[in-house]
Design a protein around this motif. Sequence first.
Motif: not given
Lengths: 408, 820
Positions: B501-503, B480-481, B514-516, B508-509
């Motif tokens: 979602v951020r950080d 999914i990521f 995405l944060t980076e 569920f990881a």
Amino acid sequence: MATPIIMPKQGQTVESCILTVWHKQVGEQVFEGDLLFSYETDKAVFDEESTAEGVLLEILFEEGDEVPVLTTIGLIGEEGEQPPEADAQAFHEADQAEDTHPSEKDAVPKPIADPVEPVLRDGDRVKASPRARRLAAEIGVDYRQASPSGAEGRVVSQDVLALKPQVAPEIVEEQDELHYEEMELSRARKLIGDRMRASFSEVPRVTLNTSFDASELLDLRKKLKADRSEQGLSGVTLNDMVIYAVSRTILNHPELNAHLLGEKTRLFRDVHLGIAVDTERGLMVPTFFDANRKSLRDTSVEIKSMIQQCHDGNINPDYLQGATFTVTNLGPLGIESFSPIINLPQTGILGVNSIAWKLKEQDGEYIPYPAMGLSLTFDHRAVDGAQGARFLKELTGRLETFSLLLCV
Amino acid sequence: MAKKLFIDPGEMRKSGQIDFSSIPVNQYNKTVQDELENLSKEDLVRIYRDMAIIREFEEMLYAIKTTGEYRHTPYDYPGPAHLSVGQEASVVGQAFLLDKDDLIFGSHRSHGEILAKGLSAIEKMTAQELTQIMEDYLDGTILAAVRRIKDGTTAVKDLAITFLLYGTLAEIFGRQTGFQMGLGGSMHAFFTPFGVYPNNAIVGGSAAIALGSALFKKINQKKGIVISNVGDGSLGCGVVWEALNMASMGQFRELWDGEYQGGLPIIFNFFNNQYGMGGQTAGETMGFDFLARIGAGINPEQMHAERIDGYNPLAVIDAMRNKRQLLEEKRGPVLLDTVTYRFAGHSPSDSSSYRTKEEIEAWQQHDSLVTYGLELVRFGLATEEDLQGIREAIVELVQSVVKLAVDEDISPRMDLPGDPDLIERFMFSEQRVEKMDDRPCEVLISREENPRVQQIQRKLRTKVEAGQSGLRTFQLRDAIFEAILDKFYVDPTLVAYGEDVRDWGGAFAVYRGLTEALPYHRFFNAPISEAAIVSSGVGYVLSGGRAIIELMYCDFLGRAGDEVFNQMAKWQAMSAGELQMPLVLRVSVGSKYGAQHSQDWTALPAHIPGLKVVFPATPYDAKGLMNSALMGTDPVIFFESQRIYDVGEMFRPEVPEGYYEVPIGEPDVKREGTDLTILSIGATLYRALKAADILEERYGVSAEVIDARSLVPFNYEPVLESVAKTGRILLTSDACERASYLKEMAQTVSELAFDDLDAPPVVVGARNWITPAHELEEFFFPQPEWMIDAVDAKIMPLEGHSPKRRVSRNTQIIRKKSGL
């Protein structure tokens, strides 16, 4: 609180037993050690004594039912105690078992009895899956003849396929010149063929031949023929008389007035006789319902009318099913004995043969008498040889003293 | 969650007080004469004209509803008419300075807003622009009808005004020549080319949609501001508060970077007509007394809240000028309490039993149309005759528009008699659009630099055996990521937000990495406001973007009921296809966390027309379906299961690193068989496969296992083909059995494969209970043994099998009887 009666587990591999006899009726007093019920496995028969005292409040399975082991089959309690609602029963039961046998908690989970379902009874329609019906129509067999193997007693496609004859691979011949004529088989012909093949190939059948002194029948026939009253007696045939006698005899031999359905035999309370009729369309077998309740005259009139309808092709299809036993007559064509094919799932068929003169010894003299032949074919899965013979013996005895039979 | 922000215990525990500043109440005090500094004489007279047009339009509807005719044109209109007679000054004042790039979202009482905003936009557009819009809109269908009464000599602006009135009225009357082809109606009419966005029949429904639209403007640096027009009664609705709060999130100022830093360009305007239907807001159903007061509770700027006099169009124009300035300075959001009053009831069926005649008459003494007209005359900007002339011309215009709109030939209804399935084509847009804009995508690092991508590169993407999953395996969460990350490098409008979602990377990881990769404005934490999360997503995408929003647990879907069922699902069709909804809503079905965190609610969205619903169970399918969802233009509810985030791929040779799609709606045969079909939805697949193993080994029954993958749409053909072969079907999922989607599927199979069935389709779902503790879940969720029992009892007796559960007809009847 009522005490459940449990179907015991006889050995590690036994998963269910047939409940054969209840020795107590509902409402009857039961003491510890009383014979309560009997059951059987495929290996042996067992009697079970009561371990409780009280009144048999309720039975949850009927005689003949196959019951998973360790299932509650009835309840013993105090006089006047209401058995729990049937539906709540199984649930309470589970609770109770846990309460009283906490140590069993870790044991293998017990099979749980579902609330009792009504068993298939006479007259219940045959349950068949849509696929089975469609398949039966496609291959031209009657799904009602199939032995149900599906869930909830349903006839499923494989049961219909079992009715279907194995088709030989098609042989393609080169044709230079036609020395023959080919005709497409009629639907009726195909249906007859399929049924006959299925019956012939599947049923371990036995035919018993016998004959009897038809003097009394012939005398009566002569008198009836001469009857000029309006009662319609002049049309009574020898075959009608045989049918009449069969209808009065066969209930004493219930396994012949029956259907064999997979794991059970359905024994009928009335006699519905299939009457084989030779028509231009092929063999038809209309059913003469409730033959055991009809007079000789009515028997004759009704059968005549059915035969006519078969010839005319306007017989109601409802009359082409439901027979419990069949009578087929090749006597007028001079046949002396034959081996008719059983209409499944019936268990037997009686062939009526021609009359031949035979001699019998009486007081040192040989006396000629008209001997009418009978051929009984039966399904050995349902009927034993001696049973068949006993039926024939009773039948011939009644035919030889037919006038007495009419007085009954 | 932002490490940048240090929460100092010293500060937190310090003694002090909160100071509020004053909230202005009706402080405007200029005259028409004074306004000549800002507005021309023509502008000032046009204000009168616009108010008069709205008054006549609404009076016309009132006449039709109550007398069955308008000036001798008879018409029977059975639909809704929530009229705004009396509120004209507030809407005309609001719209007066706005242009087509400023978007308004309204309510059930928005005829006036449509007309005011439309008239304002028409005034500011060139003849060429207007002609283009009228010719293009619905391929000129509406223009063709209008041409019947306005020939080629009509000035384009006049033509456009007739077009506006006619398109609105035809829509109200449910005509195919209405702005939404009659699919919207009175409460849902709008016209985007003039900046009039969907009006909403759900009270307060527009607040968070407008918020999403403002997010779109901000994130995509689009011109214009956004206004949420809802009533005072909507302050009883949770989603409105959620929207006020989410629009005021501190991160806009604290965490968003560069040009993205600063407040949202949105005005939450409350047309405060004092009543929510019959409930009097100040004094009866609310505690705020002055509606504007609530701004003080939302953020330190008190939302720049102000009460303004909605009975003076000039006061409203003035306020809009000031507030717009604030928004342009990125100091939004703004809250306006626009005082007004409706003379008519909530609807014509309303006898105004909740208010006195004296009260209505007192407000009529203040009638803005009359008082403003008197002002114009007093300062010599118009004569009474001028105004009369304006009113007469309007009556004539409205009369001609009514005649046109009730003409069955010129204004036909959608041809459902001729094509009964016509509405089908509006339910989904079914487009493939790779990106919603062409500009470069803003990202922080390249894909290759991404630590998660690097981690995934060390994983095995090839097929694994059952039970072999682990840290070295490419998991479903990676799949999914990967699909989502890739899309962020393709579609510059794509945003993802939700709870934690951020950080954190999502509970569920899935989002780890995405944060980076992404700046705040493309990937951010939302408040715990499920309704506002979904509705703002709706507003974001119908304004032209693409979004993935996330609700963490499926069980929280109920918090966003209206937003999923009425907003996300409906706007494509209610706009007759004008709007698109490329919105993906991720919901995760839980386990282990008990009754409020473990529910499979697939049946709920699947029941609502207009939503696509998928539930992948393997890494390959998850990536392929997410790619499809992110390529399409339809709303997709993307179900995931926490049981299987770590499964590896067990069916395909490998999960490709590159782009591929799994078409939405196609089931997949995961195991072939001949005797029995098992159709599963979601994570239950793995238990269905176990059951198939047992059937094979113990009973010699060969089961075919089909993974539904999608619920809506769904191609039944592979299932029917399988059933034609096997004659038997068992359906299973983790949803509670009663009314689960499996029941719909079972019924459809019964109908379409009736003659192929050797047994009824049998559903094995979870018990109709609450979910117990994790340690007892095996008694609640379907297990392989349950499937075997069901096969034995209802489909095909299995030799030697004795059921461990009650499965008979009678049990079923008893349970149903008890509601269990």
